[in-house]
Design a protein around this motif. Structure first.
Motif, PDB file in Angstrom:
ATOM      1  N   LEU A 144       0.854  -1.184   0.000  1.00 16.92           N
ATOM      2  CA  LEU A 144       0.000   0.000   0.000  1.00 16.92           C
ATOM      3  C   LEU A 144       0.889   1.232   0.000  1.00 16.92           C
ATOM      4  CD1 LEU A 144      -2.594  -1.174   2.680  1.00 16.92           C
ATOM      5  CD2 LEU A 144      -2.835  -1.227   0.174  1.00 16.92           C
ATOM      6  N   ILE A 145       0.665   2.144  -0.962  1.00 17.74           N
ATOM      7  CA  ILE A 145       1.546   3.314  -1.076  1.00 17.74           C
ATOM      8  C   ILE A 145       0.844   4.627  -0.746  1.00 17.74           C
ATOM      9  CG2 ILE A 145       3.189   2.214  -2.635  1.00 17.74           C
ATOM     10  CD1 ILE A 145       1.850   3.687  -4.959  1.00 17.74           C
ATOM     11  N   ASP A 146      -0.437   4.602  -0.366  1.00 20.92           N
ATOM     12  CA  ASP A 146      -1.100   5.815   0.129  1.00 20.92           C
ATOM     13  C   ASP A 146      -0.712   5.973   1.598  1.00 20.92           C
ATOM     14  OD1 ASP A 146      -2.322   6.719  -2.140  1.00 20.92           O
ATOM     15  OD2 ASP A 146      -4.370   6.336  -1.485  1.00 20.92           O
ATOM     16  N   SER A 147       0.541   6.336   1.825  1.00 23.82           N
ATOM     17  CA  SER A 147       1.120   6.280   3.168  1.00 23.82           C
ATOM     18  C   SER A 147       0.577   7.329   4.134  1.00 23.82           C
ATOM     19  CB  SER A 147       2.645   6.378   3.093  1.00 23.82           C
ATOM     20  OG  SER A 147       3.029   7.592   2.472  1.00 23.82           O
ATOM     21  N   LEU A 148      -0.195   8.297   3.661  1.00 29.18           N
ATOM     22  CA  LEU A 148      -0.804   9.283   4.558  1.00 29.18           C
ATOM     23  C   LEU A 148      -2.294   9.037   4.748  1.00 29.18           C
ATOM     24  CD1 LEU A 148       1.033  12.524   3.360  1.00 29.18           C
ATOM     25  CD2 LEU A 148       1.560  11.057   5.316  1.00 29.18           C
ATOM     26  N   ASN A 149      -2.801   7.967   4.176  1.00 34.68           N
ATOM     27  CA  ASN A 149      -4.208   7.602   4.298  1.00 34.68           C
ATOM     28  C   ASN A 149      -4.425   6.984   5.690  1.00 34.68           C
ATOM     29  OD1 ASN A 149      -6.637   6.092   4.251  1.00 34.68           O
ATOM     30  ND2 ASN A 149      -6.451   5.658   2.068  1.00 34.68           N
ATOM     31  N   PRO A 150      -5.291   7.582   6.518  1.00 29.39           N
ATOM     32  CA  PRO A 150      -5.510   7.041   7.873  1.00 29.39           C
ATOM     33  C   PRO A 150      -5.952   5.574   7.871  1.00 29.39           C
ATOM     34  CG  PRO A 150      -6.508   9.209   7.678  1.00 29.39           C
ATOM     35  CD  PRO A 150      -6.050   8.824   6.301  1.00 29.39           C
ATOM     36  N   ASP A 151      -6.733   5.163   6.860  1.00 30.90           N
ATOM     37  CA  ASP A 151      -7.187   3.767   6.814  1.00 30.90           C
ATOM     38  C   ASP A 151      -6.034   2.822   6.507  1.00 30.90           C
ATOM     39  OD1 ASP A 151      -9.923   4.188   7.456  1.00 30.90           O
ATOM     40  OD2 ASP A 151     -10.235   4.971   5.431  1.00 30.90           O
ATOM     41  N   VAL A 152      -5.069   3.268   5.718  1.00 22.37           N
ATOM     42  CA  VAL A 152      -3.863   2.464   5.469  1.00 22.37           C
ATOM     43  C   VAL A 152      -3.064   2.351   6.761  1.00 22.37           C
ATOM     44  CG1 VAL A 152      -1.622   2.419   4.281  1.00 22.37           C
ATOM     45  CG2 VAL A 152      -3.707   2.980   3.009  1.00 22.37           C
ATOM     46  N   LEU A 153      -2.877   3.458   7.444  1.00 22.13           N
ATOM     47  CA  LEU A 153      -2.108   3.456   8.693  1.00 22.13           C
ATOM     48  C   LEU A 153      -2.791   2.590   9.755  1.00 22.13           C
ATOM     49  CD1 LEU A 153      -1.088   7.202   8.661  1.00 22.13           C
ATOM     50  CD2 LEU A 153       0.362   5.235   8.126  1.00 22.13           C
ATOM     51  N   LYS A 154      -4.116   2.624   9.833  1.00 23.20           N
ATOM     52  CA  LYS A 154      -4.842   1.764  10.777  1.00 23.20           C
ATOM     53  C   LYS A 154      -4.661   0.294  10.412  1.00 23.20           C
ATOM     54  CE  LYS A 154      -8.330   5.141  12.102  1.00 23.20           C
ATOM     55  NZ  LYS A 154      -9.755   5.499  12.073  1.00 23.20           N
ATOM     56  N   THR A 155      -4.619   0.006   9.115  1.00 22.61           N
ATOM     57  CA  THR A 155      -4.403  -1.362   8.664  1.00 22.61           C
ATOM     58  C   THR A 155      -3.032  -1.858   9.108  1.00 22.61           C
ATOM     59  OG1 THR A 155      -5.847  -1.048   6.759  1.00 22.61           O
ATOM     60  CG2 THR A 155      -4.240  -2.832   6.602  1.00 22.61           C
ATOM     61  N   VAL A 156      -2.024  -1.018   8.982  1.00 21.10           N
ATOM     62  CA  VAL A 156      -0.639  -1.400   9.291  1.00 21.10           C
ATOM     63  C   VAL A 156      -0.371  -1.421  10.787  1.00 21.10           C
ATOM     64  CG1 VAL A 156       1.787  -0.709   9.025  1.00 21.10           C
ATOM     65  CG2 VAL A 156       0.222  -0.558   7.073  1.00 21.10           C
ATOM     66  N   PHE A 157      -0.798  -0.371  11.502  1.00 25.42           N
ATOM     67  CA  PHE A 157      -0.419  -0.214  12.904  1.00 25.42           C
ATOM     68  C   PHE A 157      -1.502  -0.649  13.892  1.00 25.42           C
ATOM     69  CE2 PHE A 157       2.334   2.741  10.620  1.00 25.42           C
ATOM     70  CZ  PHE A 157       3.569   2.373  11.126  1.00 25.42           C
ATOM     71  N   GLY A 158      -2.725  -0.878  13.416  1.00 28.77           N
ATOM     72  CA  GLY A 158      -3.827  -1.260  14.291  1.00 28.77           C
ATOM     73  C   GLY A 158      -4.832  -0.135  14.389  1.00 28.77           C
ATOM     74  N   ASP A 159      -6.103  -0.482  14.351  1.00 31.33           N
ATOM     75  CA  ASP A 159      -7.166   0.523  14.374  1.00 31.33           C
ATOM     76  C   ASP A 159      -7.062   1.463  15.566  1.00 31.33           C
ATOM     77  OD1 ASP A 159      -8.543  -0.286  11.988  1.00 31.33           O
ATOM     78  OD2 ASP A 159      -9.293  -2.020  13.082  1.00 31.33           O
ATOM     79  N   SER A 160      -6.704   0.947  16.718  1.00 33.10           N
ATOM     80  CA  SER A 160      -6.661   1.787  17.923  1.00 33.10           C
ATOM     81  C   SER A 160      -5.331   2.516  18.081  1.00 33.10           C
ATOM     82  CB  SER A 160      -6.947   0.940  19.165  1.00 33.10           C
ATOM     83  OG  SER A 160      -5.929  -0.028  19.325  1.00 33.10           O
ATOM     84  N   ASN A 161      -4.389   2.299  17.175  1.00 37.68           N
ATOM     85  CA  ASN A 161      -3.066   2.936  17.297  1.00 37.68           C
ATOM     86  C   ASN A 161      -2.883   4.144  16.397  1.00 37.68           C
ATOM     87  OD1 ASN A 161      -2.009   1.269  19.299  1.00 37.68           O
ATOM     88  ND2 ASN A 161      -1.417  -0.278  17.810  1.00 37.68           N
ATOM     89  N   VAL A 162      -3.947   4.580  15.714  1.00 39.02           N
ATOM     90  CA  VAL A 162      -3.881   5.763  14.856  1.00 39.02           C
ATOM     91  C   VAL A 162      -5.013   6.686  15.292  1.00 39.02           C
ATOM     92  CG1 VAL A 162      -4.033   6.621  12.489  1.00 39.02           C
ATOM     93  CG2 VAL A 162      -2.944   4.411  12.949  1.00 39.02           C
TER      94      VAL A 162
END
Length: 183
Positions: A81-99
């Motif tokens: 995934l390259i939309d690295s500023l997309n909150p849903d991408v970040l939640k996918t990678v780091f965990g929903d509760s960690n963003v």
């Protein structure tokens, strides 16, 4: 007529994630449930699906193979995934509760739970293809590279685990309707 094809992402996004229990599509064209979030652009490596079975050979005295037993059959999907500023991408990678908030990210050992996944593409002849993973767990994350000549990306491997019917994923295809020929 040949049946060789290539897969391109469906316009507007091809990889989606939703909470377990979300109503899943059962065809290639029905709109996804609103709980599925679009994870934006994926790298040009596309999506790979590793469905290789492993087996163990049983040998008789003297060395002849007399039986081969399947010991496992992985079903893994890998994409970046390259939309690295997309909150849903970040939640996918780091965990929903960690963003949270204005993209505050906590990196920790908290496991991201299983999700439902959908991958949508258009094949060479216009056939729509949708892959639905009812129960997929992120089993691997690749290294993140910060370089001035490439996009920041999160390589994710999703391991599909069996649903209540024992299936790890479903594939749905819809061929384009032939247009009437001009007379």
């Amino acid at each position: 007529m040949g049946k060789v094809s290539a897969g391109k992402p469906k316009a507007g996004g091809a990889i989606f994630r939703a909470p377990i229990g979300t109503t899943l599509p059962t065809d290639a064209t029905t709109a996804l449930n609103a709980a599925f979030v679009n994870l934006g652009y994926a790298s040009d490596d596309g999506v790979t699906n590793d469905i290789s079975p492993s087996s163990e050979d049983i040998k008789a005295w003297g060395g002849d193979t007399v039986l081969s037993i399947q010991t496992e059959k992985n079903d893994k999907f890998t994409f970046t995934l390259i939309d690295s500023l997309n909150p849903d991408v970040l939640k996918t990678v780091f965990g929903d509760s960690n963003v949270s908030g204005s993209l505050t990210i906590k990196s920790n050992a908290q496991e991201q739970g299983a999700s439902a996944w959908a991958i949508e593409m258009v094949l060479s002849d216009g056939t729509l293809k949708r892959v639905v993973i009812p129960n997929g767990i992120i089993s691997e994350l690749g290294e993140v590279s910060y370089k001035d000549d490439e996009a920041i990306g999160y390589e994710i491997t999703v391991t599909a685990t069996p649903d209540a019917s024992g299936n790890t994923h479903y594939e749905y295809l819809k061929t384009p309707t032939a247009s009437p020929s001009a007379s």
